[in-house]
Design a protein around this motif. Structure first.
Motif, PDB file in Angstrom:
ATOM      1  N   SER A 129       0.835  -1.196   0.000  1.00 57.02           N
ATOM      2  CA  SER A 129       0.000   0.000   0.000  1.00 57.02           C
ATOM      3  C   SER A 129       0.875   1.252   0.000  1.00 57.02           C
ATOM      4  O   SER A 129       1.935   1.284   0.619  1.00 57.02           O
ATOM      5  CB  SER A 129      -0.894   0.009   1.237  1.00 57.02           C
ATOM      6  OG  SER A 129      -1.565   1.242   1.333  1.00 57.02           O
ATOM      7  N   ALA A 130       0.393   2.271  -0.685  1.00 56.62           N
ATOM      8  CA  ALA A 130       1.106   3.540  -0.748  1.00 56.62           C
ATOM      9  C   ALA A 130       0.392   4.629   0.041  1.00 56.62           C
ATOM     10  O   ALA A 130       0.749   5.796  -0.048  1.00 56.62           O
ATOM     11  CB  ALA A 130       1.264   3.976  -2.201  1.00 56.62           C
ATOM     12  N   GLY A 131      -0.619   4.262   0.799  1.00 54.05           N
ATOM     13  CA  GLY A 131      -1.371   5.249   1.566  1.00 54.05           C
ATOM     14  C   GLY A 131      -2.642   5.689   0.867  1.00 54.05           C
ATOM     15  O   GLY A 131      -3.685   5.808   1.485  1.00 54.05           O
ATOM     16  N   ARG A 132      -2.566   5.947  -0.424  1.00 58.80           N
ATOM     17  CA  ARG A 132      -3.751   6.267  -1.229  1.00 58.80           C
ATOM     18  C   ARG A 132      -3.974   5.125  -2.201  1.00 58.80           C
ATOM     19  O   ARG A 132      -3.014   4.533  -2.694  1.00 58.80           O
ATOM     20  CB  ARG A 132      -3.540   7.541  -2.050  1.00 58.80           C
ATOM     21  CG  ARG A 132      -3.558   8.807  -1.270  1.00 58.80           C
ATOM     22  CD  ARG A 132      -3.575  10.027  -2.178  1.00 58.80           C
ATOM     23  NE  ARG A 132      -2.625   9.911  -3.294  1.00 58.80           N
ATOM     24  CZ  ARG A 132      -2.733  10.572  -4.438  1.00 58.80           C
ATOM     25  NH1 ARG A 132      -3.727  11.382  -4.651  1.00 58.80           N
ATOM     26  NH2 ARG A 132      -1.832  10.438  -5.386  1.00 58.80           N
ATOM     27  N   ASP A 133      -5.223   4.844  -2.532  1.00 57.36           N
ATOM     28  CA  ASP A 133      -5.507   3.736  -3.435  1.00 57.36           C
ATOM     29  C   ASP A 133      -5.205   4.073  -4.889  1.00 57.36           C
ATOM     30  O   ASP A 133      -4.655   3.262  -5.617  1.00 57.36           O
ATOM     31  CB  ASP A 133      -6.971   3.298  -3.299  1.00 57.36           C
ATOM     32  CG  ASP A 133      -7.280   2.095  -4.173  1.00 57.36           C
ATOM     33  OD1 ASP A 133      -6.574   1.075  -4.040  1.00 57.36           O
ATOM     34  OD2 ASP A 133      -8.203   2.182  -5.000  1.00 57.36           O
ATOM     35  N   ALA A 134      -5.570   5.295  -5.321  1.00 59.69           N
ATOM     36  CA  ALA A 134      -5.426   5.645  -6.737  1.00 59.69           C
ATOM     37  C   ALA A 134      -5.037   7.106  -6.888  1.00 59.69           C
ATOM     38  O   ALA A 134      -5.266   7.931  -5.998  1.00 59.69           O
ATOM     39  CB  ALA A 134      -6.734   5.372  -7.474  1.00 59.69           C
ATOM     40  N   ASP A 135      -4.452   7.427  -8.054  1.00 61.47           N
ATOM     41  CA  ASP A 135      -4.104   8.820  -8.340  1.00 61.47           C
ATOM     42  C   ASP A 135      -5.249   9.492  -9.101  1.00 61.47           C
ATOM     43  O   ASP A 135      -6.287   8.874  -9.351  1.00 61.47           O
ATOM     44  CB  ASP A 135      -2.771   8.913  -9.085  1.00 61.47           C
ATOM     45  CG  ASP A 135      -2.806   8.332 -10.499  1.00 61.47           C
ATOM     46  OD1 ASP A 135      -3.901   7.978 -11.008  1.00 61.47           O
ATOM     47  OD2 ASP A 135      -1.728   8.229 -11.112  1.00 61.47           O
ATOM     48  N   ARG A 136      -5.060  10.727  -9.490  1.00 56.73           N
ATOM     49  CA  ARG A 136      -6.134  11.478 -10.144  1.00 56.73           C
ATOM     50  C   ARG A 136      -6.472  10.948 -11.534  1.00 56.73           C
ATOM     51  O   ARG A 136      -7.495  11.301 -12.106  1.00 56.73           O
ATOM     52  CB  ARG A 136      -5.784  12.959 -10.218  1.00 56.73           C
ATOM     53  CG  ARG A 136      -4.563  13.263 -11.044  1.00 56.73           C
ATOM     54  CD  ARG A 136      -4.243  14.738 -11.005  1.00 56.73           C
ATOM     55  NE  ARG A 136      -2.982  15.004 -11.688  1.00 56.73           N
ATOM     56  CZ  ARG A 136      -2.596  16.191 -12.045  1.00 56.73           C
ATOM     57  NH1 ARG A 136      -3.345  17.238 -11.772  1.00 56.73           N
ATOM     58  NH2 ARG A 136      -1.446  16.347 -12.658  1.00 56.73           N
TER      59      ARG A 136
END
Length: 172
Positions: A129-136
């Motif tokens: 995991s990178a902290g956020r699931d998806a980018d914009r």
């Protein structure tokens, strides 16, 4: 009558034992290892399971795909398709390839793209995991590791990427 009860007890015990083993196996999988569509794209690592770290369970044969969708292919130095899902490597920034802003960025971007493809084809890997699931742009953000080391370590060490600092910086 007593022998039927013993058979039923043995059957129930066997089912419970199988459930217990399955639960243990599921609990040993690292968080995020089987998210999205990755479970569909899992394959055995060439050379046998004993050559990969126990948590590295994802593998595929990666080609290049500079545009459009894909199944298992590398778009550029920090973006790839795996199991029909588009991923962005969350902990690096690599030079742009389409379009590159100068000849040096194009050269480095092509080298980073090819190096990522080669790294992905070297064997089984894992997602963290990178902290956020998806980018914009809708790409899944993941840290990609093998044996606990991030692909970012390889690309940064070879001068083909730099650590992600929250925004892109020019390469020209």
């Amino acid at each position: 009558m007593r022998s039927r009860n013993v058979g039923a007890i043995r059957l129930v015990a066997a089912v419970m034992a199988l459930g217990f083993v399955a639960t243990l196996a599921a609990l040993q999988a690292p968080p995020g290892s089987f998210d999205d569509a990755t479970a569909l794209a899992m394959a055995a690592r060439p050379g046998g399971a004993d050559t990969a770290a126990p948590t590295d369970r994802l593998a595929a044969s990666f080609a290049l795909c500079h545009s459009g969708g894909g199944t298992n292919c590398v778009v550029d130095g920090d973006t790839f398709w795996f199991g029909g899902v588009k991923y962005r490597i969350a902990d690096i920034d690599t030079p742009e390839t389409h379009p590159a802003r100068c000849a040096e960025e194009a050269r480095l971007g092509d080298a980073a793209t090819e190096r990522l493809r080669a790294w992905m084809n070297e064997g089984a890997f894992s997602f963290e995991s990178a902290g956020r699931d998806a980018d914009r742009y809708g790409r899944k953000l993941r840290i990609v590791t093998r044996g606990g080391a991030s692909v970012a370590d390889t690309l940064i060490g070879e001068g083909l990427a730099r650590p992600w600092e929250g925004k892109r910086r020019p390469w020209c």
